[in-house]
Write an enzyme that holds these catalytic residues in place. Sequence first.
Site, PDB file in Angstrom:
ATOM      1  N   ASP A  13       0.799  -1.229   0.000  1.00  0.00           N
ATOM      2  CA  ASP A  13       0.000   0.000   0.000  1.00  0.00           C
ATOM      3  C   ASP A  13       0.835   1.285   0.000  1.00  0.00           C
ATOM      4  OD1 ASP A  13       1.051  -0.050   2.545  1.00  0.00           O
ATOM      5  OD2 ASP A  13      -0.870  -0.011   3.597  1.00  0.00           O
ATOM      6  N   HIS A  14       2.118   1.197   0.331  1.00  0.00           N
ATOM      7  CA  HIS A  14       2.925   2.405   0.546  1.00  0.00           C
ATOM      8  C   HIS A  14       3.685   2.898  -0.684  1.00  0.00           C
ATOM      9  CE1 HIS A  14       2.120   2.440   4.788  1.00  0.00           C
ATOM     10  NE2 HIS A  14       3.063   3.307   5.043  1.00  0.00           N
ATOM     11  N   ARG A  34       9.587   3.010  10.807  1.00  0.00           N
ATOM     12  CA  ARG A  34      10.594   2.437   9.905  1.00  0.00           C
ATOM     13  C   ARG A  34      11.952   2.366  10.571  1.00  0.00           C
ATOM     14  NH1 ARG A  34       7.742   6.041   6.114  1.00  0.00           N
ATOM     15  NH2 ARG A  34       6.159   4.731   5.169  1.00  0.00           N
ATOM     16  N   ASP A  60       3.697  -0.604  11.233  1.00  0.00           N
ATOM     17  CA  ASP A  60       3.233   0.721  10.826  1.00  0.00           C
ATOM     18  C   ASP A  60       2.643   1.386  12.054  1.00  0.00           C
ATOM     19  OD1 ASP A  60       2.469   2.383   8.142  1.00  0.00           O
ATOM     20  OD2 ASP A  60       0.970   2.690   9.713  1.00  0.00           O
ATOM     21  N   SER A 108       7.423   7.655  12.956  1.00  0.00           N
ATOM     22  CA  SER A 108       7.779   6.622  11.994  1.00  0.00           C
ATOM     23  C   SER A 108       8.071   5.301  12.685  1.00  0.00           C
ATOM     24  CB  SER A 108       9.001   7.039  11.180  1.00  0.00           C
ATOM     25  OG  SER A 108       9.357   6.024  10.269  1.00  0.00           O
ATOM     26  N   ARG A 151      -1.940  12.717   9.860  1.00  0.00           N
ATOM     27  CA  ARG A 151      -0.734  13.510  10.132  1.00  0.00           C
ATOM     28  C   ARG A 151      -0.671  14.725   9.230  1.00  0.00           C
ATOM     29  NH1 ARG A 151       3.431   8.566  11.253  1.00  0.00           N
ATOM     30  NH2 ARG A 151       2.811   8.352  13.428  1.00  0.00           N
TER      31      ARG A 151
END
Length: 717
Positions: free
Chosen positions: A127-128, A607, A192, A605, A474
């Site tokens: 999806d990203h 990540r 996520d 984040s 966000r």
Amino acid sequence: MAPYSLLVTRLQKALGVRQYHVASVLCQRAKVAMSHFEPNEYIRYDLLEKNIDIVRKRLNRPLTLSEKIVYGHLDDPAKQEIERGKTYLRLRPDRVAMQDATAQMAMLQFISSGLPKVAVPSTIHCDHLIEAQLGGEKDLRRAKDINQEVYNFLATAGAKYGVGFWRPGSGIIHQIILENYAYPGVLLIGTDSHTPNGGGLGGICIGVGGADAVDVMAGIPWELKCPKVIGVKLTGSLSGWTSPKDVILKVAGILTVKGGTGAIVEYHGPGVDSISCTGMATICNMGAEIGATTSVFPYNHRMKKYLSKTGREDIAKLADEYKDHLVPDPGCHYDQLIEINLNELKPHINGPFTPDLAHPVAEVGTVAEKEGWPLDIRVGLIGSCTNSSYEDMGRSAAVAKQALAHGLKCKSQFTITPGSEQIRATIERDGYAQILREVGGIVLANACGPCIGQWDRKDIKKGEKNTIVTSYNRNFTGRNDANPETHAFVTSPEIVTALAIAGTLKFNPETDFLTGKDGKKFKLEAPDADELPRAEFDPGQDTYQHPPKDSSGQRVDVSPTSQRLQLLEPFDKWDGKDLEDLQILIKKHGIRWVVIGDENYGEGSSREHAALEPRHLGGRAIITKSFARIHETNLKKQGLLPLTFADPADYNKIHPVDKLTIQGLKDFAPGKPLKCIIKHPNGTQETILLNHTFNETQIEWFRAGSALNRMKELQQQ
């Protein structure tokens, strides 16, 4: 015949069974699969119940819902030390979900572990990597072409190691989880930060880094600092223009972007029943913006209705049987309590540049004029993982339909992002998508798109001051379009739609009038829409790849010449010495260095690239006033030292020209501060103390060089 409850009591006494749930002795309860895609993986409410009983007797007090689900998943409920905000819990999550940006590193790490299969049900969601440019179908084709090697890697790695794979176009990870995998009482971790979306279906769903996901997929207990619990009591009911989004926008204004750090936000009270299941998911989703570990709602009839509509009536029936464990105990204690009367709550819009700057919609125009924010709205954007449900699209279409009836279209550009292929197909069938197109909207791909900055925006130049309004979560500087001068505001989809029609922040749909094509003034009525389709959901295209039963011959596709993927090599172990003369500035010349940061370092984040890259570049420590939870864990997993100033004022003692020595690592122990020697260029020195949150397991990660290295050591023992 004796009443059912009396019969059960007699059976329990006769069999010497403690007072477990009433149906447990009569029928041992039918096994219910966790999802349609994993028919042999069952919901273990019986184990949840058993663990809760053990913990309840130990703590001897009422439990919050958060505590029931979290403690109900303890690896060792009889011996685990439990103290909110202090101890680390060893937990056994039910499943793992990964989006395609973070799944790459997670799967590369899992491959390095040498294990043949994942130990718990796991999925990958594409999806990203889909950039919004021209519209849904064209953007999807372009993404498949550009990202072919990444998608091939994820698909083949999933097939090899037993991970379900949702192809690009299937939808946003959190919507897919809500539709298929979340259920009341589940403990789910996802790579996520908006994984808490699943709290709308009564689960504890927590955003983590990829290394945490690897632990769970490897069958290793997952560690989480025992969360505090913030209670939000809702009274009254939602009505008119006020939406579920306004609840979290209000809470964000109260708690700020770090007020929920280290805590689970637990909603309760009579007002909960006025919110749809997908509305509850919206509230939980955006709880990530206040730093919360996650958010959750108690199981109720709204969740039961959603489960049934999404083909999981068997789960709803099982949840009904265990409902006592899926709601908070009367008299349970919250570390902080917020009360919101939904009858008094007004539509809100938060921003710009931060999601906790809350304004009533009625006041934002005046504030914008005073602050010099652009009033004209260039683009309105609805959808994203936060607000892309059938109900959201229906309420937005209800607003758009009124404008069309008076001959109006959007003055601003307008985009729509469906949350999943199922939502896209259903709103196409039921006419919502066409209404939104007719009012001027462009339907984008079922993906994250502009919400995460995947937006090839053409209507402005970088540096041009402008305003956008979104139904996203966000709005940090440059978040959506990489333009630091874009003033982004977040609000509900219906308010975005109304503002896009009016074209200005000064419009308040509750009181202001629009002028129709015929010159007559009219006022928009508050939107009303079904929370779920009257017919069944249209599933759309099949976008799921099942892992094969036999994957022994499956090859993982990683090209040796790839510029995007590379199999991992382990980091070096700690050399047993203190970290001496660390350079403060980053230089890619093999120099070991340290970063000095301020509050909430790593915010926003999940990540772990933000931890891996400093490690590869020679970074050894990050010293700040405070950390965001996920990033702090990511740093530990990669063998770095996330440290905080014992005295925040010491931040001002360090300058870029200084060098630092961190002492005390030979005696590194939980709760024991480290010393930091600051060496100034003039030859003078100062000593300060640095705190940390490492436990024994995490110290072992540091000594081994990384959590992955430690995992391999344990396998060899």
